[in-house]
Each structure stands twice: as C-alpha cells, then as structure tokens.
Design a protein around this motif. Sequence first.
Motif: not given
Length: 401
Positions: A198-224
């Motif tokens: 946000e500060k530098h007005q750039v895009d975001i790209d997040i590597h997500l190798h995490e398993p199952g429910h952990l990946a969904h938890f991280s994704t929920e935080l990203i969506l928020e």
Amino acid sequence: MLVSNARPWGQEAVDLEITDGLISAVTPHDPHLPDAGVVDGRGRLAIPGFSDVHVHLDSTRIGLPFRAHTGSPGVWGMMLNDRNNWRDAEVPLPERVAGTLERMIAYGTTRVRSYAQIDANCKLEKFEAVLAAKEKHAAGAEVQIMAFPQAGLLREPGTVAYMEEALKLGATVMGGIDPCELDRDPVQHLDIVFRLAEKHQVDIDIHLHEPGHLAHFSTELILERTRALGMEGRVTLSHAYELGNVSEAATARVMEAMSALDISWATIAPATKGKQFNLAAMTEAGIRVGLGQDGQRDYWSPYGDCDMLSRTWQLAFTHGLRQDELIEHAAAIATWGGASIMDPGLRRLRSTSERPGFNVGDRADIVLLAGETVTSAVMDRGTDRTVIHDGRVVADQLELL
C-alpha cells in the motif's frame, strides 16, 4: 509494419497491420502484398506472446554445466541449498540472469514476472542482477520484478528493510511466502506485505505451499486484507494447490471470493498429489490464471528450459486435457492469462473457447510458430518461431535479433 499470411489461433490466414506497437487492422490475407515492410508469416500459427508470471531468474543455472541436485525437502532446506551454492557458480550471477532472460525471449516470452530473492544473506545482490537483465533486454520483453522474501520476513533481522529498499529501487510487486509455516506469524507477515504494498503502490504475489486447512486459513487472512485495503485486481496467489484439497465446498467458497476480489492464480503446472484447481472452472468463475516456469534448472530443481510452449504442454498434461479446445485454452492461459495478471486492465478470460489478442487495439506481442493447429504446436514444440514485441521483431528461429 505488416505481418502477412498468419493464422491467429490456427484460423484463416490474415494480414496484421501494426502501428505504434498496436494491431491497427486485421484483413484477409492478400497474396499480392509488396515485400517492403512485411514480415512473412508463411502460413504459420499466430498466438499472443507468452507471459511467464512465475519465474525465479535470480537462481538460474541455464547454460551452465549440469550438477547433481543436492537440495533437502521443504522450502527451508531448498532455500539453504541455493544459499550455499549460488555464489560459486561457473558464471557470475548478472551474466546468467541476463542470458536466461535472453533465451526466454528467443523462445517467445514477451512478458515476465520474475522473483528477486531478498534476505539477510544476499541482501540486494539478486535483485540488482534481475534489474540489470530487465534493463538490458527492455526492447525484447516487459519485465516486472518482485521483491521476494524467500527465507521469510521475520526469521532474519534486516529483511524487511532490504525489501523496502528494493521497492524504492524499482521492484513493482511485493512478495510473501507461507505466512503460517515459514514465519509462523501470519498476521505480522501479511501486515508487513500489505503495508509495504500500500505504501509503495505495488501489486502483491504470495507463494502458498501450505497444506489444506492451513492454506485456507492463510488465504482467508489475505482475502480480508485485500477487501479492507481495496486492492482488488492487485493480488496473486502462486501455487496454492492445497486450496483444492480440503472439500468441494471450501474450494467453491475460496474461488467465489477470488473472483469477487479479482485475486489471480499463478501455477507452474506441477505433478501434485490430490486435486488441483480446475482450469475451466477457474476461468468460468472469472479468475485470472497465469502460468510460469518457476526455477530454471537451478539449485531447487533440474527442471525448466525457458520455453513456455513446453510448460504449456506440461499444464495440459498435468491437468489431463485431451480435447483441442482445452489444450488451446492452456495456451490462452500461458499467453493472455498471464498478461492479464501483469496488466489487470486487460479483460479476464471467461470461457475455454476465448482466443484473444488479435483485435484492433491489442498490443502487438505475437509469436509466429509452425503447426497445423495450436494443439499440434503444443505437442510438437517446434523451433520455427518469430517473436514480435511491441510491434518489433525481436527474435527469429530461437535467436535474439
């Protein structure tokens, strides 16, 4: 410039007029055109230039002698294998990064999103090598550089400061990786990622190798955070294969949210266990999908050859695609799909039958290649190619001009 006798997506032959880097006219092929200013398509296929939206140029060993793979399983073990070896390569890093980008362009890639590892060990050295390669080959490809915390943001002091310095020096994408598994503090990790973006007005790209429910938890935080900061169209999830492995209902929910927030997905077409996202379903949901080569015969993996046509074959193969429409759709993902991630102003693919890139006003990034059909070209992966970027011929017969 005029490109004569080319078959967009294998259809009837046309002549493509190009003005100021854009397609300005598309007319049925006239066999009596003058030779001056004409690029002869020779009846070859024409597809948009390839877009590699997930490549680690900074760890490449393309062109160097083969070495046995010595990495340990897992992200941290692989990262240490790279850290312990990359400085001792036979050729200096800037030279091999530029050489790999040159080869990618020669094979038909005209858009690139490259990671540049930044940590307390390499500091900005890898970023500077990718930046130099971008500048050297600016006439051949558009390159976005991602400041990427391969070793996490929190595990080694000083990493965040180096990341911000890279954003000041020209990185246009802020990276993140496995907020739960690697840094073990997903809230702080993602707060840093989104704050700097946000500060530098750039895009975001997040590597997500995490398993199952952990990946969904991280994704929920990203969506928020995407929703709260109004960053629709600015966020990409890379890998994220486990999002398809918990339940059909959970996968459907995350796909609906990704579509609503215009969050993209970048895949490298791995041979994963379990379910992958369904390409047709992702497209029909309006989710931008792009393809990349990931490592290039590096310290992480012996795979990668700079040829996105090969990776298109791999995408079709690993998803079990056999019908021509679906294999051609894989090529649309490898070209237009990735381009629409790098430039959200480009329309999203909405069906497996869309064959974009050849309308008046489209950017003249084109690959001419031999083949009866797009599917046959994906299967045969021939070397008769001409590459056009921004209305200029930049490579022919796998050689940069």
